[in-house]
Design a protein around this motif. Structure first.
Motif, PDB file in Angstrom:
ATOM      1  N   ARG A   1     126.859   4.221 159.096  1.00 19.31           N
ATOM      2  CA  ARG A   1     125.804   5.236 159.042  1.00 19.31           C
ATOM      3  C   ARG A   1     125.367   5.696 160.438  1.00 19.31           C
ATOM      4  O   ARG A   1     124.627   6.652 160.548  1.00 19.31           O
ATOM      5  N   GLY A   2     125.788   5.005 161.474  1.00 17.16           N
ATOM      6  CA  GLY A   2     125.416   5.391 162.829  1.00 17.16           C
ATOM      7  C   GLY A   2     126.485   6.256 163.466  1.00 17.16           C
ATOM      8  O   GLY A   2     127.113   7.084 162.807  1.00 17.16           O
ATOM      9  N   ARG A   3     126.714   6.034 164.757  1.00 18.52           N
ATOM     10  CA  ARG A   3     127.680   6.831 165.512  1.00 18.52           C
ATOM     11  C   ARG A   3     128.861   5.954 165.890  1.00 18.52           C
ATOM     12  O   ARG A   3     128.688   4.839 166.404  1.00 18.52           O
ATOM     13  N   ALA A   4     130.069   6.457 165.664  1.00 14.65           N
ATOM     14  CA  ALA A   4     131.301   5.724 165.962  1.00 14.65           C
ATOM     15  C   ALA A   4     132.119   6.519 166.964  1.00 14.65           C
ATOM     16  O   ALA A   4     132.465   7.676 166.703  1.00 14.65           O
ATOM     17  N   ILE A   5     132.443   5.899 168.105  1.00 20.12           N
ATOM     18  CA  ILE A   5     133.180   6.564 169.177  1.00 20.12           C
ATOM     19  C   ILE A   5     134.403   5.713 169.478  1.00 20.12           C
ATOM     20  O   ILE A   5     134.311   4.653 170.102  1.00 20.12           O
ATOM     21  N   ALA A   6     135.573   6.167 169.017  1.00 17.98           N
ATOM     22  CA  ALA A   6     136.827   5.442 169.220  1.00 17.98           C
ATOM     23  C   ALA A   6     137.636   6.133 170.319  1.00 17.98           C
ATOM     24  O   ALA A   6     137.350   7.260 170.716  1.00 17.98           O
TER      25      ALA A   6
ATOM     26  N   ARG B   1     141.866   5.454 165.849  1.00 20.12           N
ATOM     27  CA  ARG B   1     141.368   5.886 164.530  1.00 20.12           C
ATOM     28  C   ARG B   1     140.052   5.180 164.221  1.00 20.12           C
ATOM     29  O   ARG B   1     139.727   4.146 164.785  1.00 20.12           O
ATOM     30  N   VAL B   2     139.324   5.755 163.277  1.00 15.30           N
ATOM     31  CA  VAL B   2     138.091   5.151 162.772  1.00 15.30           C
ATOM     32  C   VAL B   2     138.280   4.926 161.277  1.00 15.30           C
ATOM     33  O   VAL B   2     138.653   5.863 160.544  1.00 15.30           O
ATOM     34  N   PHE B   3     138.039   3.703 160.826  1.00 15.28           N
ATOM     35  CA  PHE B   3     138.149   3.348 159.414  1.00 15.28           C
ATOM     36  C   PHE B   3     136.784   2.871 158.929  1.00 15.28           C
ATOM     37  O   PHE B   3     136.103   2.115 159.628  1.00 15.28           O
ATOM     38  N   ALA B   4     136.386   3.281 157.735  1.00 17.53           N
ATOM     39  CA  ALA B   4     135.120   2.814 157.156  1.00 17.53           C
ATOM     40  C   ALA B   4     135.252   2.777 155.641  1.00 17.53           C
ATOM     41  O   ALA B   4     135.788   3.714 155.030  1.00 17.53           O
ATOM     42  N   LEU B   5     134.761   1.679 155.038  1.00 12.84           N
ATOM     43  CA  LEU B   5     134.798   1.570 153.586  1.00 12.84           C
ATOM     44  C   LEU B   5     133.705   2.404 152.939  1.00 12.84           C
ATOM     45  O   LEU B   5     133.830   2.791 151.766  1.00 12.84           O
ATOM     46  N   ASN B   6     132.624   2.686 153.680  1.00 11.35           N
ATOM     47  CA  ASN B   6     131.547   3.559 153.190  1.00 11.35           C
ATOM     48  C   ASN B   6     131.232   4.534 154.327  1.00 11.35           C
ATOM     49  O   ASN B   6     130.487   4.212 155.244  1.00 11.35           O
ATOM     50  N   PHE B   7     131.825   5.706 154.257  1.00 12.76           N
ATOM     51  CA  PHE B   7     131.808   6.658 155.373  1.00 12.76           C
ATOM     52  C   PHE B   7     130.594   7.574 155.254  1.00 12.76           C
ATOM     53  O   PHE B   7     130.544   8.456 154.399  1.00 12.76           O
ATOM     54  N   ASP B   8     129.608   7.350 156.133  1.00 12.65           N
ATOM     55  CA  ASP B   8     128.397   8.175 156.121  1.00 12.65           C
ATOM     56  C   ASP B   8     127.801   8.247 157.524  1.00 12.65           C
ATOM     57  O   ASP B   8     126.612   7.987 157.729  1.00 12.65           O
ATOM     58  N   PRO B   9     128.630   8.584 158.550  1.00 10.57           N
ATOM     59  CA  PRO B   9     128.148   8.496 159.932  1.00 10.57           C
ATOM     60  C   PRO B   9     127.316   9.701 160.347  1.00 10.57           C
ATOM     61  O   PRO B   9     127.409  10.788 159.760  1.00 10.57           O
ATOM     62  N   GLU B  10     126.506   9.495 161.396  1.00  6.04           N
ATOM     63  CA  GLU B  10     125.820  10.614 162.033  1.00  6.04           C
ATOM     64  C   GLU B  10     126.792  11.421 162.875  1.00  6.04           C
ATOM     65  O   GLU B  10     126.683  12.645 162.974  1.00  6.04           O
ATOM     66  N   LEU B  11     127.736  10.706 163.496  1.00  7.71           N
ATOM     67  CA  LEU B  11     128.719  11.334 164.378  1.00  7.71           C
ATOM     68  C   LEU B  11     129.931  10.426 164.451  1.00  7.71           C
ATOM     69  O   LEU B  11     129.809   9.202 164.435  1.00  7.71           O
ATOM     70  N   VAL B  12     131.113  11.044 164.518  1.00  6.95           N
ATOM     71  CA  VAL B  12     132.341  10.291 164.736  1.00  6.95           C
ATOM     72  C   VAL B  12     133.123  11.008 165.830  1.00  6.95           C
ATOM     73  O   VAL B  12     133.185  12.244 165.867  1.00  6.95           O
TER      74      VAL B  12
ATOM     75  N   VAL C   1     139.632   8.367 159.975  1.00  6.16           N
ATOM     76  CA  VAL C   1     139.578   9.576 160.796  1.00  6.16           C
ATOM     77  C   VAL C   1     140.590   9.427 161.917  1.00  6.16           C
ATOM     78  O   VAL C   1     140.666   8.376 162.565  1.00  6.16           O
ATOM     79  N   ARG C   2     141.362  10.476 162.152  1.00  6.33           N
ATOM     80  CA  ARG C   2     142.350  10.460 163.225  1.00  6.33           C
ATOM     81  C   ARG C   2     142.495  11.859 163.798  1.00  6.33           C
ATOM     82  O   ARG C   2     141.966  12.828 163.236  1.00  6.33           O
ATOM     83  N   LEU C   3     143.187  11.953 164.923  1.00  3.32           N
ATOM     84  CA  LEU C   3     143.441  13.247 165.550  1.00  3.32           C
ATOM     85  C   LEU C   3     144.841  13.711 165.213  1.00  3.32           C
ATOM     86  O   LEU C   3     145.803  12.940 165.265  1.00  3.32           O
TER      87      LEU C   3
END
Length: 258
Positions: A197-202, A211-222, A245-247
């Motif tokens: 639920r917060g911010r994820a910076i990979a 990449r960013v992986f989340a079982l419950n994806f609800d971020p403010e920012l990725v 999430v990937r590029l």
């Protein structure tokens, strides 16, 4: 007979300071336009969608994409505009030597990555002198060693609002929740086996394969390698689902985890 107390100028003095080297995780603001009136409102609009993101954060200005003469870059306007957004520009990277010198005159020194060197400082090889003997060819480079496996940082407790977790040179695994207002950063991948639920910076080290992986994806920012998206731009169908999430090139791709 007791000895006299030492005079103030001969007494042992405590060191007033010490210097030591340190590494910090800094974000680069890659300037695609040199005009403050174009850059500052656009940044302000994006950051208002993710309250708290980069607030009081030190930022490095990336100059490689600026193609105008240095005298046309309004560094004072950029600095003032960013500070009004509570973003702290501390230096520059890239750009020509002349551009870096102009930025330096306004208090933005050129910064280099650890062990790095500005390309402008590398001299071209000198032409051989007529009549000079040719040097023997250099020996072949040693065989490249396989890269060491990336380390992993594991966090088992919830990351609470206001907390920042950074996995330097590593992947980050969080077995609990990243709460709203929290920030998780990794030079590699980020795995959240709970709610994000917060911010994820990979890809903090410009790793576009992260990449960013989340079982419950609800971020403010990725964000991955400097490219980012905020919650308002996510399709509603992605919220609360298991996602990665990937590029792909310079575009973010959101895929369900099945």
């Amino acid at each position: 007979m007791s000895s006299a107390a030492p005079r103030p100028d001969t007494a042992t003095r405590i060191e007033p300071f010490r210097l030591r080297g340190a590494n910090f995780n800094l974000l680069v603001l890659r300037l695609l336009d040199h005009r403050p009136e174009a850059v500052v409102p656009a940044i302000g609009d994006q950051f208002r969608r993710a309250p708290g993101f980069l607030r009081f954060a030190p930022i490095v200005l990336g100059l490689n994409d600026i193609q105008v003469p240095p005298a046309e870059v309004d560094f004072p306007g950029l600095i003032q505009g960013l500070k009004e957004l509570e973003i702290m520009p501390i230096g520059t990277t890239g750009g020509t030597a002349e551009m870096r010198n102009v930025a330096l005159s306004y208090g933005l020194p050129p910064l280099r990555s650890v062990g790095g060197k500005e390309t402008d400082d590398i001299a071209a090889p000198a032409a051989p002198v007529d009549g000079a003997t040719h040097a023997a060819p250099p020996p072949p480079p040693p065989a490249t060693k396989p890269a060491a496996a990336r380390s992993t940082m594991v966090v088992e407790q919830p990351v609470r609002a206001g907390q920042r977790v950074w996995a330097e040179g590593a992947d980050l695994i969080i077995t609990s929740t990243v709460n709203a207002g929290a920030e998780v950063i990794a030079d590699g991948n980020i795995h959240v086996y709970g709610a994000l639920r917060g911010r994820a910076i990979a890809g903090g080290a410009s790793n576009m394969e992260a990449r960013v992986f989340a079982l419950n994806f609800d971020p403010e920012l990725v964000s991955i390698a400097g490219f980012y998206a905020v919650r308002e731009g996510f399709p509603a169908a992605q919220i609360g689902k298991a996602m990665q999430v990937r590029l792909v090139g310079e575009r973010m791709r959101f895929d369900p985890i099945t």
